[in-house]
Design a protein around this motif. Structure first.
Motif, PDB file in Angstrom:
ATOM      1  N   LYS A   1       8.266  30.000  25.060  1.00  0.00           N
ATOM      2  CA  LYS A   1       7.499  30.447  23.967  1.00  0.00           C
ATOM      3  C   LYS A   1       6.746  28.898  23.430  1.00  0.00           C
ATOM      4  O   LYS A   1       5.419  29.104  22.960  1.00  0.00           O
ATOM      5  N   ARG A   2       7.332  27.993  23.414  1.00  0.00           N
ATOM      6  CA  ARG A   2       6.828  26.674  23.028  1.00  0.00           C
ATOM      7  C   ARG A   2       5.664  26.267  24.138  1.00  0.00           C
ATOM      8  O   ARG A   2       4.843  25.618  23.614  1.00  0.00           O
ATOM      9  N   LEU A   3       5.972  26.493  25.256  1.00  0.00           N
ATOM     10  CA  LEU A   3       5.084  26.141  26.204  1.00  0.00           C
ATOM     11  C   LEU A   3       3.777  26.952  26.256  1.00  0.00           C
ATOM     12  O   LEU A   3       2.717  26.566  26.483  1.00  0.00           O
ATOM     13  N   GLU A   4       3.883  27.987  25.907  1.00  0.00           N
ATOM     14  CA  GLU A   4       2.788  28.904  25.630  1.00  0.00           C
ATOM     15  C   GLU A   4       1.937  28.563  24.559  1.00  0.00           C
ATOM     16  O   GLU A   4       0.571  28.545  24.626  1.00  0.00           O
ATOM     17  N   GLU A   5       2.544  28.346  23.467  1.00  0.00           N
ATOM     18  CA  GLU A   5       1.928  27.821  22.207  1.00  0.00           C
ATOM     19  C   GLU A   5       0.959  26.468  22.737  1.00  0.00           C
ATOM     20  O   GLU A   5       0.135  26.405  22.286  1.00  0.00           O
ATOM     21  N   ALA A   6       1.883  25.539  23.460  1.00  0.00           N
ATOM     22  CA  ALA A   6       1.313  24.380  23.550  1.00  0.00           C
ATOM     23  C   ALA A   6       0.068  24.526  24.872  1.00  0.00           C
ATOM     24  O   ALA A   6      -0.876  23.712  24.458  1.00  0.00           O
ATOM     25  N   PHE A   7       0.202  25.583  25.699  1.00  0.00           N
ATOM     26  CA  PHE A   7      -0.861  25.660  26.524  1.00  0.00           C
ATOM     27  C   PHE A   7      -2.194  26.230  25.751  1.00  0.00           C
ATOM     28  O   PHE A   7      -3.293  25.857  26.128  1.00  0.00           O
ATOM     29  N   THR A   8      -1.933  26.941  24.661  1.00  0.00           N
ATOM     30  CA  THR A   8      -3.164  27.291  23.979  1.00  0.00           C
ATOM     31  C   THR A   8      -3.984  26.303  23.318  1.00  0.00           C
ATOM     32  O   THR A   8      -5.021  26.052  23.206  1.00  0.00           O
ATOM     33  N   ILE A   9      -2.844  25.416  22.734  1.00  0.00           N
ATOM     34  CA  ILE A   9      -3.546  24.022  22.040  1.00  0.00           C
ATOM     35  C   ILE A   9      -4.253  23.143  23.002  1.00  0.00           C
ATOM     36  O   ILE A   9      -5.397  22.886  22.710  1.00  0.00           O
ATOM     37  N   ALA A  10      -3.625  23.341  24.159  1.00  0.00           N
ATOM     38  CA  ALA A  10      -4.292  22.279  25.206  1.00  0.00           C
ATOM     39  C   ALA A  10      -5.377  22.797  25.626  1.00  0.00           C
ATOM     40  O   ALA A  10      -6.457  21.980  26.129  1.00  0.00           O
ATOM     41  N   GLN A  11      -5.561  24.063  26.020  1.00  0.00           N
ATOM     42  CA  GLN A  11      -6.728  24.749  26.285  1.00  0.00           C
ATOM     43  C   GLN A  11      -7.912  24.683  25.282  1.00  0.00           C
ATOM     44  O   GLN A  11      -9.090  24.580  25.478  1.00  0.00           O
ATOM     45  N   ASN A  12      -7.415  24.728  23.937  1.00  0.00           N
ATOM     46  CA  ASN A  12      -8.548  24.607  23.000  1.00  0.00           C
ATOM     47  C   ASN A  12      -9.064  23.106  23.023  1.00  0.00           C
ATOM     48  O   ASN A  12     -10.212  22.914  22.700  1.00  0.00           O
ATOM     49  N   LEU A  13      -8.178  22.211  23.082  1.00  0.00           N
ATOM     50  CA  LEU A  13      -8.588  20.838  23.178  1.00  0.00           C
ATOM     51  C   LEU A  13      -9.169  20.346  24.409  1.00  0.00           C
ATOM     52  O   LEU A  13      -9.521  19.266  24.527  1.00  0.00           O
ATOM     53  N   GLY A  14      -9.273  21.356  25.322  1.00  0.00           N
ATOM     54  CA  GLY A  14      -9.961  20.888  26.745  1.00  0.00           C
ATOM     55  C   GLY A  14      -9.055  19.867  27.527  1.00  0.00           C
ATOM     56  O   GLY A  14      -9.534  19.130  28.254  1.00  0.00           O
ATOM     57  N   ILE A  15      -7.651  19.857  27.383  1.00  0.00           N
ATOM     58  CA  ILE A  15      -6.733  18.999  28.109  1.00  0.00           C
ATOM     59  C   ILE A  15      -6.436  19.868  29.130  1.00  0.00           C
ATOM     60  O   ILE A  15      -5.459  20.675  29.054  1.00  0.00           O
ATOM     61  N   LYS A  16      -6.892  19.403  30.374  1.00  0.00           N
ATOM     62  CA  LYS A  16      -6.327  20.299  31.325  1.00  0.00           C
ATOM     63  C   LYS A  16      -5.464  19.186  32.315  1.00  0.00           C
ATOM     64  O   LYS A  16      -4.232  20.028  32.826  1.00  0.00           O
TER      65      LYS A  16
END
Length: 349
Positions: free
Chosen positions: A208-223
């Motif tokens: 769950k924490r990784l999924e939340e971090a994935f959403t944040i990274a996706q929004n920030l464009g951090i691939k």
């Protein structure tokens, strides 16, 4: 002067009534002899018992794979022997033995009365201490006696009773140890299951924490993962704590986060990630096949079994005849005293 006259008169009366006196004493002796010869004979059998040797109580000291006693302390011969002594004197166990093994040897219709008169009251226990040694086996000699009308049956019943109590005590002790083994193993299995469940929940929380971090990274464009960011997974410690990186998870980048999420979702077993789990499994498995056999345990050792007594315990014939003679003399004295008083009263009138 009067006392001398009384004594002289008493002696004269004794000589005059000597045939009667001898008849009274002879009758008393005869009755006592007849009673002594016809009274029911009783025999007392003896069995001598001492504490068990250490080798016979060792099976009760069960050790786990770490070399620790599961009972917490070693079982000593004195502990076992005390239990045996308590049981051998137990009225409940005596009743069980009597009604299951020897009740048919007695003809009394009242079974409870038969138990009291023929068994319970006829068992006697004596614990003697020897001061020549501090060893427990030299300090507690137990002598058990049983009184019965048949010498062979007296010895047989006594040996059988002690053997029965010995086996029952061993059975109760081994059942207790086996129950402790089973409970200890069940506790280990419960702890193993609890750790596995905790590992599963912690992994779900990680996802769950990784999924939340994935959403944040996706929004920030951090691939891709940002430089100098050290990735670390949660590690479950034995005290329930976990270690994780202080760096924000979204800095790992969507690529790394997605890879970890996919791996965690497909994880089928958490055992490899649970510290101490294999040690617990080893302990539980080690206890699985341990079973204490009651026939390997002795709670007391027979120093000398009961043998059919050659000499009767009762009646004490010499004592009975002696008491009969004393009673005859006493009756004769009372007779003479009464006769003397009666004649004096007649003379005074």
């Amino acid at each position: 002067m009067k006392e001398n006259i009384d004594i002289n008169y008493f002696i004269q009366l004794l000589l005059a009534e000597k045939k009667t006196i001898l008849s009274i004493i002879s009758a008393a002796i005869l009755i006592s002899v007849v009673y002594a010869l016809t009274a029911t004979k009783y025999y007392k059998a003896h069995i001598y018992i001492l504490p068990p040797q250490v080798k016979y109580i060792q099976p009760l000291n069960v050790i786990d794979v770490d070399g620790d006693l599961i009972s917490g302390r070693a079982v000593e011969p004195s502990d076992i022997y005390k239990d045996f002594i308590m049981k051998v004197q137990s009225r409940k166990i005596q009743r069980e033995y009597f009604f299951n093994h020897v009740i048919d040897l007695f003809d009394e219709s009242d079974k409870e009365k038969s138990f009291e008169n023929n068994f319970h009251r006829n068992l006697n226990f004596e614990l003697s201490a020897q001061t020549t040694s501090r060893d427990i086996r030299s300090q507690s000699f137990l002598t058990v006696t049983y009184i019965h009308t048949n010498p062979q049956e007296a010895a047989s019943i006594l040996n059988s009773y002690i053997s029965t109590v010995n086996k029952k005590t061993a059975k109760d002790l081994t059942e207790g140890v086996n129950k402790l083994i089973q409970n200890t193993r069940n506790s280990l299995i419960a702890e193993i299951d609890g750790r596995r469940l905790l590992a599963k929940k912690l992994t779900e929380d990680r996802i769950k924490r990784l999924e939340e971090a994935f959403t944040i990274a996706q929004n920030l464009g951090i691939k891709n993962r940002t430089l100098d960011v050290t990735n670390s997974q949660n590690v479950i410690l034995s005290d329930g704590k976990n270690i994780q990186s202080d760096a924000p998870l979204y800095l790992y980048g969507t690529k790394s986060l997605r890879a970890e999420i996919d791996v965690l979702r497909t994880r089928n077993s958490f055992d490899a990630f649970i510290p101490g789990l294999r040690s617990l499994e080893q302990k539980a498995e080690g206890l699985k096949n341990i079973q204490v056999n009651e026939f390997d345990v002795r709670t007391a050792e027979i120093d000398q079994p009961a043998h059919p007594p050659a000499m009767r315990f009762a009646p004490k014939r010499k004592l009975i005849v002696l008491m009969g003679t004393i009673v005859g003399i006493f009756i004769s004295f009372v007779y003479l005293l009464s006769l003397m008083i009666i004649r004096r009263e007649d003379n005074s009138q």
